[in-house]
Design an enzyme around this catalytic site. Structure first.
Site, PDB file in Angstrom:
ATOM      1  CB  ALA A  66     -79.684 -51.495  -8.154  1.00  0.00           C
ATOM      2  N   GLY A 109     -81.869 -49.163  -3.970  1.00  0.00           N
ATOM      3  CA  GLY A 109     -82.692 -50.373  -3.967  1.00  0.00           C
ATOM      4  C   GLY A 109     -82.809 -51.020  -2.591  1.00  0.00           C
ATOM      5  CD  GLU A 112     -85.884 -47.921  -5.013  1.00  0.00           C
ATOM      6  OE1 GLU A 112     -84.809 -48.492  -5.336  1.00  0.00           O
ATOM      7  OE2 GLU A 112     -86.567 -47.272  -5.823  1.00  0.00           O
ATOM      8  CD  GLU A 132     -81.976 -44.636  -6.130  1.00  0.00           C
ATOM      9  OE1 GLU A 132     -82.022 -43.631  -5.386  1.00  0.00           O
ATOM     10  OE2 GLU A 132     -82.486 -45.724  -5.828  1.00  0.00           O
TER      11      GLU A 132
HETATM   12  N1  CAA Z   1     -73.303 -51.702  -6.334  1.00  0.00           N
HETATM   13  C1  CAA Z   1     -72.158 -52.406  -6.517  1.00  0.00           C
HETATM   14  N2  CAA Z   1     -71.167 -52.483  -5.630  1.00  0.00           N
HETATM   15  C2  CAA Z   1     -71.315 -51.785  -4.475  1.00  0.00           C
HETATM   16  C3  CAA Z   1     -72.463 -51.035  -4.198  1.00  0.00           C
HETATM   17  C4  CAA Z   1     -73.485 -50.994  -5.194  1.00  0.00           C
HETATM   18  N3  CAA Z   1     -74.629 -50.348  -5.021  1.00  0.00           N
HETATM   19  N4  CAA Z   1     -72.314 -50.451  -2.996  1.00  0.00           N
HETATM   20  C5  CAA Z   1     -71.118 -50.846  -2.519  1.00  0.00           C
HETATM   21  N5  CAA Z   1     -70.511 -51.657  -3.406  1.00  0.00           N
HETATM   22  C6  CAA Z   1     -69.207 -52.304  -3.296  1.00  0.00           C
HETATM   23  C7  CAA Z   1     -68.074 -51.305  -3.535  1.00  0.00           C
HETATM   24  O1  CAA Z   1     -67.850 -51.140  -4.934  1.00  0.00           O
HETATM   25  C8  CAA Z   1     -66.939 -51.990  -2.825  1.00  0.00           C
HETATM   26  O2  CAA Z   1     -66.449 -53.021  -3.653  1.00  0.00           O
HETATM   27  P1  CAA Z   1     -64.831 -53.176  -3.905  1.00  0.00           P
HETATM   28  O3  CAA Z   1     -64.306 -53.496  -2.526  1.00  0.00           O
HETATM   29  O4  CAA Z   1     -64.747 -54.305  -4.869  1.00  0.00           O
HETATM   30  O5  CAA Z   1     -64.376 -51.857  -4.411  1.00  0.00           O
HETATM   31  C9  CAA Z   1     -67.624 -52.656  -1.635  1.00  0.00           C
HETATM   32  O6  CAA Z   1     -69.011 -52.739  -1.973  1.00  0.00           O
HETATM   33  C10 CAA Z   1     -67.503 -51.855  -0.360  1.00  0.00           C
HETATM   34  O7  CAA Z   1     -67.978 -50.551  -0.628  1.00  0.00           O
HETATM   35  P2  CAA Z   1     -67.126 -49.224  -0.295  1.00  0.00           P
HETATM   36  O8  CAA Z   1     -65.670 -49.500  -0.374  1.00  0.00           O
HETATM   37  O9  CAA Z   1     -67.655 -48.113  -1.152  1.00  0.00           O
HETATM   38  O10 CAA Z   1     -67.548 -49.020   1.241  1.00  0.00           O
HETATM   39  P3  CAA Z   1     -67.638 -47.654   2.053  1.00  0.00           P
HETATM   40  O11 CAA Z   1     -67.843 -48.045   3.473  1.00  0.00           O
HETATM   41  O12 CAA Z   1     -66.491 -46.754   1.717  1.00  0.00           O
HETATM   42  O13 CAA Z   1     -68.982 -46.923   1.505  1.00  0.00           O
HETATM   43  C11 CAA Z   1     -71.282 -46.820   0.804  1.00  0.00           C
HETATM   44  C12 CAA Z   1     -70.224 -47.520   1.699  1.00  0.00           C
HETATM   45  C13 CAA Z   1     -71.470 -45.361   1.280  1.00  0.00           C
HETATM   46  C14 CAA Z   1     -72.582 -47.580   0.961  1.00  0.00           C
HETATM   47  C15 CAA Z   1     -70.785 -46.815  -0.656  1.00  0.00           C
HETATM   48  O14 CAA Z   1     -70.402 -48.142  -1.006  1.00  0.00           O
HETATM   49  C16 CAA Z   1     -71.803 -46.368  -1.628  1.00  0.00           C
HETATM   50  O15 CAA Z   1     -72.055 -45.175  -1.774  1.00  0.00           O
HETATM   51  N6  CAA Z   1     -72.449 -47.327  -2.367  1.00  0.00           N
HETATM   52  C17 CAA Z   1     -73.386 -47.028  -3.408  1.00  0.00           C
HETATM   53  C18 CAA Z   1     -74.727 -46.574  -2.859  1.00  0.00           C
HETATM   54  C19 CAA Z   1     -75.661 -46.240  -3.966  1.00  0.00           C
HETATM   55  O16 CAA Z   1     -75.434 -45.313  -4.753  1.00  0.00           O
HETATM   56  N7  CAA Z   1     -76.783 -46.960  -4.094  1.00  0.00           N
HETATM   57  C20 CAA Z   1     -77.771 -46.751  -5.101  1.00  0.00           C
HETATM   58  C21 CAA Z   1     -77.548 -47.689  -6.246  1.00  0.00           C
HETATM   59  S1  CAA Z   1     -78.619 -47.329  -7.637  1.00  0.00           S
HETATM   60  C22 CAA Z   1     -80.093 -48.050  -7.237  1.00  0.00           C
HETATM   61  O17 CAA Z   1     -80.248 -48.640  -6.202  1.00  0.00           O
HETATM   62  C23 CAA Z   1     -81.170 -47.916  -8.277  1.00  0.00           C
HETATM   63  C24 CAA Z   1     -82.514 -48.338  -7.838  1.00  0.00           C
HETATM   64  O18 CAA Z   1     -83.335 -47.583  -7.387  1.00  0.00           O
HETATM   65  C25 CAA Z   1     -82.882 -49.736  -7.936  1.00  0.00           C
END
Ligand code: CAA
Length: 258
Positions: A66, A109, A112, A132
């Site tokens: 998400a 998400g 999921e 999460e």
């Molecule tokens: N939401 C918003 N933006 C996200 C995102 C997310 N879940 N995941 C990645 N992005 C964005 C980053 O902010 C970044 O944007 P900018 O270039 O503007 O900074 C872009 O995508 C590229 O990401 P990274 O620079 O972080 O890329 P990376 O290769 O270094 O890392 C990753 C990749 C490990 C997937 C890392 O992006 C990450 O950890 N993302 C979040 C994963 C996460 O925590 N997901 C769970 C979300 S909560 C949820 O999903 C709740 C639910 O159950 C519904």
């Protein structure tokens, strides 16, 4: 012309393909993207020309969860009153088979969404996780329930409490994923399987999906009774006559898809 901004849609034969398309955010599921995926899936479910739906992302990310940017400032009142993520119940109610073709990150998400699909095919580059806990929340699109049903309590607790990810091979051996496919062949092989499925009888596909899903919602005795009644009902379809006649006549069946 498509009126979607965050996804691409394409129909080939009886297979509809939905491609998540927010590459700069690794296909993070913001509200607009989620609504488009659900709307597209519902519209293909209604479309008599479509038999199977495939959902995919990019090489780098199926979906990284998400959208954290969108969620960060929300209050309890906001998310509770809007009943965030409840719209996914409509996606879960789609009757036609949905296959996820997952490459790269399927986190939060994204994991999921894959588990909301009926079959998950993974590229060898795929990774799955529910991170999460690292954001101070818990899974919100069914992860704590579907992951636990898919892989059992011990492994679901391991993933959800640590937030760690697993690779495609592990996801396959744990039962989240049906097949692991080399990344460069993922989409082609998934579409080929979708085509094979789309050539079956549509009402029988729907009955089969409904029967398997009953296993998660009922006792064994009730589920078996439900299956038996659906099996009986198949004999009301021309496609049962066609399927069995084709076998006896040593030819391929020509199902009517209606
Ligand atoms: N939401 C918003 N933006 C996200 C995102 C997310 N879940 N995941 C990645 N992005 C964005 C980053 O902010 C970044 O944007 P900018 O270039 O503007 O900074 C872009 O995508 C590229 O990401 P990274 O620079 O972080 O890329 P990376 O290769 O270094 O890392 C990753 C990749 C490990 C997937 C890392 O992006 C990450 O950890 N993302 C979040 C994963 C996460 O925590 N997901 C769970 C979300 S909560 C949820 O999903 C709740 C639910 O159950 C519904």
């Amino acid at each position: 012309m498509s009126d979607y901004e965050n996804i691409l849609v394409e129909v080939t034969g009886r297979v509809a393909l939905i491609t998540l398309n927010r590459p700069k955010a690794l296909n993070a599921l913001n509200e607009a993207l989620m609504n488009e995926v659900i709307r597209a899936a519902e519209s293909f479910d209604r479309d008599p020309a479509v038999g199977v739906i495939v959902i995919t992302g990019s090489e780098r990310a199926f979906a990284a969860g998400a959208d954290i940017r969108e969620m960060a400032s929300q209050s309890y009142q906001d998310v509770y009153l809007a009943d965030w993520f409840a719209a996914w119940d409509r996606f879960a109610a789609v009757r036609k088979p949905i296959i996820a073709a997952v490459a790269g990150y399927a986190l939060g998400g994204g994991c999921e969404l894959a588990m909301l699909c009926d079959i998950v095919f993974a590229a060898d580059t795929a990774s799955f996780g529910q991170p999460e806990i690292n954001l101070g929340v818990i899974p919100g699109i069914g992860g704590s329930q579907r992951l636990t049903r898919a892989i059992g309590k011990a492994k679901a607790m391991d993933l959800i409490l640590t937030g760690r990810s697993i690779g495609a091979a592990e996801a396959e051996s744990w039962g989240v994923v049906a097949r692991v496919i080399p990344a460069d062949r993922l989409l082609a092989e998934t579409l080929a399987v979708a085509k094979t499925i789309s050539e079956k009888s549509l009402p029988v596909l729907i009955a089969a999906k409904e029967a398997v899903n009953r296993a998660f919602e009922s006792s064994l005795a009730e589920g078996v009774r439900f299956e038996r009644r659906s099996f009986h009902a198949a004999f009301a379809l021309d496609d049962q006559k066609e399927g069995m006649a084709a076998f006896l006549e040593k030819r391929q069946p020509a199902f009517q898809h209606r």
